[in-house]
Motif scaffolding. Structure first.
Motif, short mmCIF file in Angstrom:
data_model
loop_
_atom_site.label_atom_id
_atom_site.label_comp_id
_atom_site.label_asym_id
_atom_site.label_seq_id
_atom_site.Cartn_x
_atom_site.Cartn_y
_atom_site.Cartn_z
N ALA A 31 0.95 -1.16 0.04
CA ALA A 31 -0.06 0.02 -0.19
C ALA A 31 0.92 1.21 0.06
CB ALA A 31 -1.17 -0.03 1.17
N TYR A 32 1.94 1.17 0.87
CA TYR A 32 2.99 2.51 0.73
C TYR A 32 3.45 2.52 -0.45
CZ TYR A 32 6.83 5.36 1.78
OH TYR A 32 7.91 6.31 1.96
N ALA A 33 3.84 1.61 -1.17
CA ALA A 33 4.45 1.63 -2.52
C ALA A 33 3.72 2.13 -3.38
CB ALA A 33 5.11 0.15 -2.79
N GLU A 34 2.25 1.59 -3.66
CA GLU A 34 1.28 2.19 -4.47
C GLU A 34 1.23 3.76 -4.20
OE1 GLU A 34 -3.28 1.22 -6.09
OE2 GLU A 34 -2.29 0.18 -4.36
N TRP A 35 0.91 3.96 -2.95
CA TRP A 35 0.83 5.47 -2.74
C TRP A 35 2.03 6.37 -3.12
CZ3 TRP A 35 3.99 8.52 1.17
CH2 TRP A 35 3.34 9.77 1.43
N THR A 36 3.23 5.98 -3.45
CA THR A 36 4.37 6.51 -3.92
C THR A 36 4.52 6.65 -5.66
OG1 THR A 36 6.03 4.79 -3.46
CG2 THR A 36 5.78 6.35 -1.60
N GLY A 37 3.62 5.53 -6.07
CA GLY A 37 3.97 5.25 -7.20
C GLY A 37 4.84 4.42 -7.81
N LYS A 38 5.33 3.67 -6.63
CA LYS A 38 6.53 2.70 -6.83
C LYS A 38 5.81 1.23 -6.81
CE LYS A 38 9.94 5.66 -4.56
NZ LYS A 38 10.75 5.77 -3.35
N SER A 39 6.65 0.30 -6.29
CA SER A 39 6.43 -0.87 -6.19
C SER A 39 7.56 -1.65 -5.33
CB SER A 39 6.29 -1.97 -7.48
OG SER A 39 7.60 -1.88 -8.11
N LEU A 40 7.02 -2.80 -4.65
CA LEU A 40 8.00 -3.55 -3.97
C LEU A 40 9.04 -4.19 -5.01
CD1 LEU A 40 5.74 -5.18 -1.06
CD2 LEU A 40 7.50 -3.05 -1.16
N PRO A 41 10.26 -4.22 -4.68
CA PRO A 41 11.16 -4.83 -5.62
C PRO A 41 10.91 -6.24 -5.80
CG PRO A 41 12.38 -4.63 -3.49
CD PRO A 41 11.01 -3.86 -3.30
N THR A 42 11.30 -6.87 -6.99
CA THR A 42 11.19 -8.45 -7.01
C THR A 42 12.59 -9.20 -6.22
OG1 THR A 42 12.57 -8.62 -8.89
CG2 THR A 42 10.06 -8.39 -9.21
N GLY A 43 12.44 -10.17 -5.97
CA GLY A 43 13.57 -10.91 -5.23
C GLY A 43 14.64 -10.71 -5.96
N GLN A 44 14.64 -10.79 -7.25
CA GLN A 44 15.80 -10.76 -8.03
C GLN A 44 16.31 -9.24 -8.26
OE1 GLN A 44 14.24 -12.32 -11.59
NE2 GLN A 44 14.76 -14.56 -11.14
N GLN A 45 15.38 -8.29 -8.14
CA GLN A 45 15.84 -7.05 -8.32
C GLN A 45 16.83 -6.56 -6.93
OE1 GLN A 45 12.13 -5.18 -8.95
NE2 GLN A 45 12.77 -4.30 -11.07
N TRP A 46 16.06 -7.15 -5.85
CA TRP A 46 16.53 -6.98 -4.45
C TRP A 46 18.27 -7.56 -4.38
CZ3 TRP A 46 19.06 -8.41 -0.45
CH2 TRP A 46 18.69 -7.91 0.69
N GLU A 47 18.11 -8.58 -4.95
CA GLU A 47 19.40 -9.45 -4.72
C GLU A 47 20.35 -8.87 -5.55
OE1 GLU A 47 21.63 -13.67 -5.63
OE2 GLU A 47 19.26 -13.48 -5.58
#
Length: 307
Positions: free
Chosen positions: A180-196
């Motif tokens: 919900a926070y990510a959507e509010w900012t116009g972002k997303s949560l990273p995928t596991g691969q992006q994070w790594e």
């Protein structure tokens, strides 16, 4: 793109294995006999296919998807550095940081390239993206709560984070809260691969800072801190992209779904032994899980900020 100046049996076998084909499948793919493929591979560096077959191999390689090209580069001993980089050294720490226009948070650019993923260092291509330099803090989450009326974390007092903890990562957030926070900012949560990739860089180091087993570079159980720390505390533990807290402090929610209702977690926490904080390690939890050692950061595609 991976290229071959002159094919030998070594590159032939690497391409077949990168495409994950049997000798029979690969022979049919190239339009040659199985015996020919076996002869090329057995001859290794001493075999040079005829020009017409060299051309067929060139075409087969050129038509591969990025992941297959990455596996081929790895199997042939390529450095996995894009050609335009000219074999340059790893990304400079602190380079390509920008402020996101909605929440003003500092984000690091992770260029599109191959990186070595997972415990087995499997070559994998990811397009460019940006990721938050720090986990979302209590103060930053408080602005979201004030703007949206979203429920505050259970460890806050009277709807506000405790004094002195504004620059600590927010905790007691479910995956749904984080999304919900990510959507509010116009972002997303990273995928596991992006994070790594943001944690390890492109070259397969075990930890953000390299291969040295150094628990002192992060907030994990062995250090006896016993709580979260400020998100910029461990400056010697930053990743090649200048991203903080990719080992320890808090587990971080990712967008990657592992099973219905469950999502990947990355990075370990202040409650975790150092062994569990390895960025390539796997962990997941139910999206309703809410604990004092779990937070998140956000990501966004490069096109969104660069476009």
């Amino acid at each position: 793109m991976a290229t071959v100046q002159r094919w030998s049996g070594i590159e032939v076998r690497a391409l077949r294995e990168a495409k994950r084909m049997s000798i029979r499948e690969f022979a049919a793919h190239l339009g040659v006999s199985e015996r020919m493929i076996s002869k090329w591979e057995a001859g290794k560096e001493n075999i040079r296919p005829r020009p017409v077959n060299q051309a067929a191999l060139d075409t087969a390689l050129a038509r591969c998807d990025p992941d297959t090209q990455a596996r081929f580069s790895f199997l042939t001993g390529d450095s996995l550095v894009p050609e335009e980089d000219g074999g340059a050294a790893a990304e400079p720490i602190g380079g390509s940081h920008v402020r996101h226009p909605v929440d003003g948070r500092s984000m690091a650019k992770v260029d599109g390239s191959v990186f070595l993923s997972g415990p087995g260092n499997e070559p994998l291509w990811l397009p460019a993206f940006y990721i938050d330099v720090h986990p979302v803090t209590n103060d930053e989450y408080a602005r979201f709560v004030a703007a949206t009326g979203h429920t505050a974390p259970q460890d806050w007092e009277n709807g506000r984070p405790a004094d002195g903890r504004g620059d600590h990562p927010v905790v007691f957030v479910t995956w749904t809260d984080a999304a919900a926070y990510a959507e509010w900012t116009g972002k997303s949560l990273p995928t596991g691969q992006q994070w790594e990739k943001a944690a390890r860089g492109t070259r397969g180091t075990v930890y953000p800072w390299g291969d040295q087993t150094t628990p002192a570079k992060c907030n994990v159980r062995e250090n006896g801190v016993g709580s979260t720390t400020a998100v910029d505390c461990y400056q010697s533990g930053v990743s090649p992209y200048g991203v903080f807290d990719m080992c320890g402090n808090v587990w971080e929610w990712c967008s990657t779904q592992t099973k219905p209702g469950r999502h990947e977690l990355k990075g370990g926490a202040w409650t975790s032994p150092f062994l569990r904080a390895t960025p390539s390690s796997f962990n997941d939890a139910a999206e309703s899980m809410c604990d004092d050692d779990t937070g998140f950061r956000c990501a966004v595609t490069a096109e969104t900020l660069d476009g």
